[in-house]
Design an enzyme around this catalytic site. Structure first.
Site, PDB file in Angstrom:
ATOM      1  N   LYS A 162      -6.451 -46.043  39.237  1.00 33.03           N
ATOM      2  CA  LYS A 162      -5.620 -46.884  38.367  1.00 33.03           C
ATOM      3  C   LYS A 162      -4.963 -47.957  39.229  1.00 33.03           C
ATOM      4  O   LYS A 162      -4.554 -47.662  40.368  1.00 33.03           O
ATOM      5  CB  LYS A 162      -4.554 -45.972  37.742  1.00 33.03           C
ATOM      6  CG  LYS A 162      -3.678 -46.562  36.677  1.00 33.03           C
ATOM      7  CD  LYS A 162      -2.743 -45.456  36.132  1.00 33.03           C
ATOM      8  CE  LYS A 162      -1.912 -45.922  34.961  1.00 33.03           C
ATOM      9  NZ  LYS A 162      -1.086 -44.819  34.398  1.00 33.03           N
ATOM     10  N   SER A 177      -0.189 -40.136  29.899  1.00 29.61           N
ATOM     11  CA  SER A 177      -1.097 -41.202  30.329  1.00 29.61           C
ATOM     12  C   SER A 177      -2.352 -40.737  31.047  1.00 29.61           C
ATOM     13  O   SER A 177      -3.256 -41.552  31.290  1.00 29.61           O
ATOM     14  CB  SER A 177      -0.344 -42.196  31.218  1.00 29.61           C
ATOM     15  OG  SER A 177       0.581 -42.931  30.444  1.00 29.61           O
ATOM     16  N   SER A 208      -1.712 -44.502  29.406  1.00 27.78           N
ATOM     17  CA  SER A 208      -1.882 -45.785  30.051  1.00 27.78           C
ATOM     18  C   SER A 208      -3.024 -45.842  31.056  1.00 27.78           C
ATOM     19  O   SER A 208      -3.449 -46.932  31.451  1.00 27.78           O
ATOM     20  CB  SER A 208      -0.591 -46.173  30.771  1.00 27.78           C
ATOM     21  OG  SER A 208      -0.319 -45.265  31.839  1.00 27.78           O
TER      22      SER A 208
END
Lengths: 481, 78
Positions: A79, A179, A155
């Site tokens: 990420k 997330s 996310s």
């Protein structure tokens, strides 16, 4: 030798046995990413130089009969909230794009490199990790590989989608309110949110210090467990990783055995029929007929909302003062609201959190593992402003995580397992264990995978589709030189 | 008798009310924002107030929840 459809441990075994070099593996996946990523918008940077340098080190160790890590030659990506030496830590924002490249790797990236993994790039996400859909106004929405008109969940949407699309066999993400768990579920892959404080999050851009946790995504539980173990260790930041591993995951255990499994009851009125049947499928596969009620789940979610807004606002106060219009509107509005919220709200939320942790600890006196939905429904359309749940119109960006947020308040370890249904989008179920008992989550996950009750769904695009390559727009970062 | 939860809702409600009267007024939200060095741009005011109202509703859910002293906010130990 085509490794694109292989899982992480198969690739590591092939590299270890010299059936293929780490360099060849890296080249194969880099080419695949260049061709296929434009469909899914998972990557924000492809770290080709870093991947090739990592691969060279692994190949040298293989040739010299050196020490080989458990993930030797395995491609992965992170990420873009994780620091990668020489790469900008965007955290999904335009503001961070003006910052200099990270001077060092995040602790998790260091650990993965020591395990022999090859870093292929950084992945798209929700702005500052504050949301559940990975619709990003600055870098575009991450597209769900199972239906590119739908969201990937957030996310850490880029992380889940990259694994689901077959672009990498492993990815790292972070979880503040769901997330990791939510995108894993919506993209049909496995995701592990370890116990709060278990893994070192040094070098991971924060959302809310009280909840932020790093963890892996993979196409099966074996890969997930090895990546998780690779990241274990003592941290150097204030938030120290817990070093003692009392219950190490044991991959040989393929049955649930005497593990007591119960189904959680909370927010049932918001669950749609498909999510309800996914829960029933997993409960039946585990022979569980028992249920437990999560006490005060609504208040736990409220506490999560308050703490996240206040702590997130504190992180971004300087930018909120000087350049509020550079945030995405939903992020900015919630952070500004958090910045002006009374301290008494925040402190009461933290006090409630202590109470909630204690209550859930009592629950685990009677059960070992709790099953809960990962989401109220399957992935929504990109751009959808609302979804109907229990007769109410709710915003997916805020409400998709309603089943994961209360569990974050207690900081419990959770394995998300994918539940696939013919002709329908994937869903997921949370396997929740007491603090620092990731081994229980993984044991149940192994048993479910072994029995065939659950498995990931990988969209393999092959190597022959060149049409996407022509529209390739992924940024390339030279990284370490 | 007014509960803390009701006060939370009232606080969020006051902001909304102030906005309905005069969106550019220097009422509750601007005063608090000013105290922490923030200025709420006029064209984002509605979104911020809606978000603040949401936080007020969340706070109302927990403010009157009975907790013992032992469950007080965390204290940093040296």
């Amino acid at each position: 030798m085509n490794m694109l459809d292989a899982d992480a441990l198969t690739i590591a075994d092939a590299v270890r046995r010299k059936r293929i070099s780490a360099t060849e593996v890296a080249q194969m996946f880099l080419q695949h990413i260049r061709r296929q990523n434009p469909k899914f918008n998972c990557f924000t940077f492809v770290t080709e130089d870093i991947a090739m340098a990592d691969a060279k080190s692994v190949d040298a160790a293989v040739a010299g009969n050196g020490v080989l890590g458990p993930l030797c030659g395995v491609p992965y990506a992170v990420k873009n909230s994780f620091d990668v030496h020489g790469v900008q830590t965007l955290a999904g924002s335009r503001i961070n794009a003006e910052r200099p490249p990270a001077p060092r790797d995040a602790a998790a990236v260091e650990r993965m490199r020591k395990a022999g993994a090859l870093l292929l790039g950084t992945l798209n996400m929700e702005e500052y990790a504050y949301g559940f859909t990975s619709e990003n106004a600055h870098y575009g929405a991450v597209r769900n590989p199972h239906d590119i008109s739908k969201v990937a969940g957030g996310s850490s949407g880029g992380s889940a989608a990259a694994v689901a699309a077959g672009l990498v066999p492993l990815a790292l993400g972070s979880d503040t309110g769901g997330s990791i768990r939510l995108p894993a579920a919506l993209c049909g892959v496995f995701g592990l949110k370890p116990t709060f404080g278990r893994l070192n999050r040094d070098g991971c851009f924060p959302l809310a210090a009280s909840f932020d946790t790093v963890g892996p995504f993979a196409r099966n539980v074996d890969d997930l467990a090895v990546a998780y173990q690779a990241m274990l260790g003592v941290g150097a930041d204030l938030h120290r990783a817990r070093p003692a591993i009392e219950h190490a995951p044991h991959s040989g255990r393929r049955e649930v055995g005497n593990v007591r499994v119960a189904t959680a009851e909370y927010f049932d009125e918001y669950l749609d029929d498909d999510a309800r049947s996914a829960m029933a499928h997993v409960a039946q596969a585990l022979g569980s007929t028992r249920s437990v009620t999560i006490p005060e789940a609504g208040r736990a979610r409220a506490a999560h909302v308050l703490i996240t807004a206040a702590e997130g606002a504190a992180v971004h106060l300087a930018s909120l003062r000087t350049r509020p219009m550079d945030f995405e509107p939903p992020t900015r509005d919630r952070l500004l609201a958090g910045a002006i919220s009374p301290a008494t709200w925040y402190l009461q939320a933290q006090r409630f959190r202590r109470w909630f942790c204690n209550e859930l600890a009592k629950m685990f006196e009677d059960v070992d593992v709790i099953l809960a939905p990962a989401s109220p429904c399957a992935a929504t359309q990109i751009g959808a402003e609302s979804m109907n749940l229990g007769g109410r119109e709710l915003n997916p960006r805020a409400y998709m995580g309603m089943f994961t947020q209360p569990i974050s308040v207690a900081g419990l370890p959770v394995l998300t397992i994918p539940v696939l249904r013919e002709g329908k989008m994937p869903l997921g179920v949370q396997i929740i264990a007491p603090p620092f008992r990731e081994d229980l989550c993984l044991r149940v996950g192994w048993a479910l995978g072994w029995s065939g009750a659950v498995h990931a769904k990988i969209v393999s695009c092959g190597m022959t589709d060149t049409s996407a390559a022509r529209s390739h727009q992924v940024g390339h970062q030279s990284g370490k030189s | 008798v007014i509960t803390v939860a009701a006060l939370c809702e009232q606080l969020a409600g006051d902001v909304m009310k102030a906005l309905q009267v005069d969106p550019s007024s220097d009422e509750v939200i601007d005063r608090i924002a000013h105290a922490v060095g923030l200025a709420i741009p006029p064209d984002v005011r509605t979104g911020v107030v809606l978000a603040f109202d949401g936080l007020g509703k969340a706070a109302a859910e927990i403010m009157d929840f009975p907790l013992f002293d032992a469950e007080s906010a965390p204290v940093i130990a040296p």
